[in-house]
Scaffold this motif. Structure first.
Motif, PDB file in Angstrom:
ATOM      1  N   LEU A 379      29.470   6.993  16.113  1.00 39.74           N
ATOM      2  CA  LEU A 379      28.490   5.904  16.051  1.00 39.74           C
ATOM      3  C   LEU A 379      28.883   4.760  16.993  1.00 39.74           C
ATOM      4  O   LEU A 379      28.024   4.179  17.662  1.00 39.74           O
ATOM      5  CB  LEU A 379      28.352   5.396  14.617  1.00 39.74           C
ATOM      6  N   ARG A 380      30.182   4.450  17.054  1.00 38.00           N
ATOM      7  CA  ARG A 380      30.621   3.406  17.990  1.00 38.00           C
ATOM      8  C   ARG A 380      30.406   3.840  19.431  1.00 38.00           C
ATOM      9  O   ARG A 380      30.135   3.009  20.300  1.00 38.00           O
ATOM     10  CB  ARG A 380      32.105   3.096  17.752  1.00 38.00           C
ATOM     11  N   GLY A 381      30.554   5.137  19.688  1.00 39.99           N
ATOM     12  CA  GLY A 381      30.357   5.626  21.044  1.00 39.99           C
ATOM     13  C   GLY A 381      28.968   5.342  21.574  1.00 39.99           C
ATOM     14  O   GLY A 381      28.789   5.094  22.771  1.00 39.99           O
ATOM     15  N   VAL A 382      27.955   5.385  20.687  1.00 42.86           N
ATOM     16  CA  VAL A 382      26.584   5.065  21.108  1.00 42.86           C
ATOM     17  C   VAL A 382      26.243   3.617  20.775  1.00 42.86           C
ATOM     18  O   VAL A 382      25.084   3.230  20.741  1.00 42.86           O
ATOM     19  CB  VAL A 382      25.562   6.031  20.476  1.00 42.86           C
ATOM     20  N   GLN A 383      27.291   2.805  20.515  1.00 42.90           N
ATOM     21  CA  GLN A 383      27.186   1.363  20.298  1.00 42.90           C
ATOM     22  C   GLN A 383      26.292   1.008  19.109  1.00 42.90           C
ATOM     23  O   GLN A 383      25.542   0.023  19.130  1.00 42.90           O
ATOM     24  CB  GLN A 383      26.757   0.661  21.594  1.00 42.90           C
ATOM     25  N   ASP A 384      26.391   1.839  18.071  1.00 36.44           N
ATOM     26  CA  ASP A 384      25.699   1.571  16.803  1.00 36.44           C
ATOM     27  C   ASP A 384      26.764   1.071  15.828  1.00 36.44           C
ATOM     28  O   ASP A 384      27.526   1.862  15.266  1.00 36.44           O
ATOM     29  CB  ASP A 384      25.053   2.860  16.286  1.00 36.44           C
ATOM     30  N   THR A 385      26.833  -0.237  15.616  1.00 35.14           N
ATOM     31  CA  THR A 385      27.916  -0.796  14.806  1.00 35.14           C
ATOM     32  C   THR A 385      27.437  -1.638  13.622  1.00 35.14           C
ATOM     33  O   THR A 385      28.164  -1.770  12.640  1.00 35.14           O
ATOM     34  CB  THR A 385      28.848  -1.673  15.674  1.00 35.14           C
ATOM     35  N   THR A 386      26.253  -2.206  13.695  1.00 35.49           N
ATOM     36  CA  THR A 386      25.807  -3.095  12.616  1.00 35.49           C
ATOM     37  C   THR A 386      25.473  -2.315  11.346  1.00 35.49           C
ATOM     38  O   THR A 386      25.899  -2.689  10.240  1.00 35.49           O
ATOM     39  CB  THR A 386      24.590  -3.922  13.059  1.00 35.49           C
ATOM     40  N   GLY A 387      24.720  -1.222  11.478  1.00 35.66           N
ATOM     41  CA  GLY A 387      24.398  -0.394  10.317  1.00 35.66           C
ATOM     42  C   GLY A 387      25.646   0.160   9.645  1.00 35.66           C
ATOM     43  O   GLY A 387      25.787   0.072   8.415  1.00 35.66           O
ATOM     44  N   PRO A 388      26.586   0.731  10.401  1.00 36.23           N
ATOM     45  CA  PRO A 388      27.829   1.197   9.792  1.00 36.23           C
ATOM     46  C   PRO A 388      28.612   0.091   9.083  1.00 36.23           C
ATOM     47  O   PRO A 388      29.275   0.343   8.087  1.00 36.23           O
ATOM     48  CB  PRO A 388      28.612   1.746  10.991  1.00 36.23           C
ATOM     49  N   MET A 389      28.535  -1.129   9.609  1.00 38.29           N
ATOM     50  CA  MET A 389      29.203  -2.249   8.941  1.00 38.29           C
ATOM     51  C   MET A 389      28.641  -2.452   7.532  1.00 38.29           C
ATOM     52  O   MET A 389      29.391  -2.639   6.567  1.00 38.29           O
ATOM     53  CB  MET A 389      29.019  -3.534   9.754  1.00 38.29           C
ATOM     54  N   VAL A 390      27.316  -2.400   7.405  1.00 35.70           N
ATOM     55  CA  VAL A 390      26.679  -2.581   6.101  1.00 35.70           C
ATOM     56  C   VAL A 390      27.071  -1.441   5.155  1.00 35.70           C
ATOM     57  O   VAL A 390      27.397  -1.657   3.981  1.00 35.70           O
ATOM     58  CB  VAL A 390      25.149  -2.659   6.259  1.00 35.70           C
ATOM     59  N   ILE A 391      27.047  -0.213   5.681  1.00 35.20           N
ATOM     60  CA  ILE A 391      27.430   0.943   4.868  1.00 35.20           C
ATOM     61  C   ILE A 391      28.865   0.796   4.375  1.00 35.20           C
ATOM     62  O   ILE A 391      29.181   1.058   3.206  1.00 35.20           O
ATOM     63  CB  ILE A 391      27.255   2.240   5.673  1.00 35.20           C
ATOM     64  N   ALA A 392      29.766   0.370   5.269  1.00 38.37           N
ATOM     65  CA  ALA A 392      31.170   0.214   4.896  1.00 38.37           C
ATOM     66  C   ALA A 392      31.336  -0.841   3.808  1.00 38.37           C
ATOM     67  O   ALA A 392      32.070  -0.637   2.837  1.00 38.37           O
ATOM     68  CB  ALA A 392      32.003  -0.148   6.120  1.00 38.37           C
TER      69      ALA A 392
END
Length: 449
Positions: A379-392
């Motif tokens: 996910l970080r590789g495709v610069q998707d970080t905000t959604g994963p932050m919420v999930i975490a």
């Protein structure tokens, strides 16, 4: 590229990264083993101090982790100017973070007391942090430059620099903790000095390499000049990564605090079990970094098929590693725990009893821990970080931490209950992050690009 080609490419890129992470882990392992020889009280204090330190370190390391996919994407696009700009602003953000974080390390004792820790353990932990805390700055800068080099697929130098750091740490620890070779016997303070010296040696080595081998990027030329547009981009990508890592490390730090409520011996057993679990996690983390780099390259080329195959291959490789770790933890728990203690330690029997139960729980979370960090990597590789932050945040803070408290204290399961909460939090994150990647992100590479 075929699936076999992906396996070979990930292995070539990932093995030095895995080796580097294991060498970095060896630095913490050396502290744990030598302080375990020095005394259970010293081990308990540094276990607590290390958890506290890494809460801050991983929050600040988000900016370094943002550099990795940004440099990988810029390299795929052959944009050397952007490589320099994002790396430089990653260094800027790391320095600013250190200025904000150092007071929390210097005045840690009242914070630890407020969190319910034993006064003697808190005092010793604070002594460690007042010295080791200065190593946060070089540690963060090293992280940025390692991310820059890894994204350019120069992973072997990252490995060798980390090996040199591990050797430096081991030698300095041996001298200063026990007073060997004519050095003063400093105990916990000696371990803190060794940690700081290790970070300085690492920084000197990685800066020297970047300047001499990659002069075309001119990372430090007119370093003082701001680049606010890139500063904002690295900040926007890096802050969610830092908060994501903070969510996970806070869950583990909270588990250390809860184990501290149970006493110094359970906390020492927790430190040993966590070190063993961390060793296998380093392998997953190296694969995750390789996944980030290769996903970043695919993102830069807008190659969805390459991205999907690579993600599947790295996930299967992670599962294979988990199977090996589970077997070791369940079959050889006493032998593994005994590596961290003297044979005549008066607390040996109690630590073995508690630690064996904790390793059984660590075996349970191996698969989900690997899955969640692999998902985060792609996910970080495709610069998707905000959604994963919420999930975490939801998984670790609303599931993991409350479950650890309820099972450990309300249900009376003790240390095994605390670790059961870790399993639940990691499992929740793994399921949701994998669902996000395979159910949403992978089909939007063109749109995201």
């Amino acid at each position: 590229m075929t699936y076999g080609g992906h396996v070979r490419a990930i292995a070539v890129l990932g093995l030095p990264l895995i080796g580097g992470h294991l060498a970095q882990f060896a630095i913490g392992l050396t502290d744990t083993v030598m302080l375990g020889w020095y005394g259970v009280e010293a081990l308990a204090a540094v276990t607590l101090a290390s958890s506290y330190f890494f809460v801050l370190f991983l929050l600040g390391a988000g900016f370094a982790m943002a550099v990795m996919p940004m440099v990988a994407t810029a390299a795929a696009e052959e944009d050397e100017t952007s490589i320099r700009r994002c790396t430089r602003m990653g260094l800027w953000l790391s320095m600013l973070f250190f200025v904000a974080a150092m007071p929390l390390l210097w005045w840690s004792q009242p914070i630890l007391l407020l969190l319910g820790q034993d006064p003697d353990v808190a005092a010793t932990a604070a002594t460690y942090l007042r010295v080791a805390g200065w190593g946060l700055l070089p540690a963060l800068l090293v992280m940025v430059l390692k991310s820059y080099l890894a994204a350019l697929e120069r992973t072997q130098i990252v490995f060798w620099i980390t090996i040199a750091a591990a050797v430096t740490n081991g030698v300095t620890n041996y001298a200063l903790i026990f007073g060997n070779w004519g050095a003063p016997e400093l105990g916990v303070t000696g371990a803190a000095i060794a940690s700081f010296v290790t970070q300085i040696v690492s920084l000197a080595a990685v800066v020297l390499y970047a300047v001499r081998v990659l002069p075309e990027h001119a990372l430090f030329r007119r370093f003082w000049r701001p680049d606010w547009e890139m500063f904002a981009r690295v900040f926007r990508l890096g802050l969610p990564i830092g908060l994501t890592m903070l969510s996970e490390v806070t869950m583990f730090a909270s588990s250390a605090l809860m184990m501290g409520w149970l006493g110094a011996i359970p906390l020492a057993a927790h430190g040993i079990a966590l070190q063993l679990a961390s060793a296998t996690f380093m392998v997953h983390l190296g694969l995750s970094n390789a996944a980030t780099i290769r996903a970043g390259n695919a993102y830069g080329r807008k190659d969805r098929a390459h991205l999907a195959r690579g993600a599947l291959v790295v996930t299967i490789m992670s599962l294979a590693i988990s199977a090996v770790a589970v077997t070791l933890f369940l079959v050889f728990p006493e032998q593994l725990i005994s590596l961290f203690m003297e044979s005549d330690d008066p607390h040996r029997g109690q630590i073995l009893l508690i630690g064996t139960g904790l390793l059984a729980m660590a075996a349970l979370f191996q698969t989900v821990d690997g899955a969640q960090v692999i998902a985060l990597g792609v996910l970080r590789g495709v610069q998707d970080t905000t959604g994963p932050m919420v999930i975490a945040a939801l998984s670790y803070w609303l599931v993991g931490i409350p479950a650890s408290y309820m099972l450990g204290f309300r249900m009376g399961w003790g240390g095994v209950g605390v670790w059961s909460g870790l399993v639940l939090g990691l499992a929740c994150a793994a399921v949701l992050l994998m669902a996000r990647f395979w159910g949403r992100t992978i089909y939007r590479v063109e749109a995201l690009a």
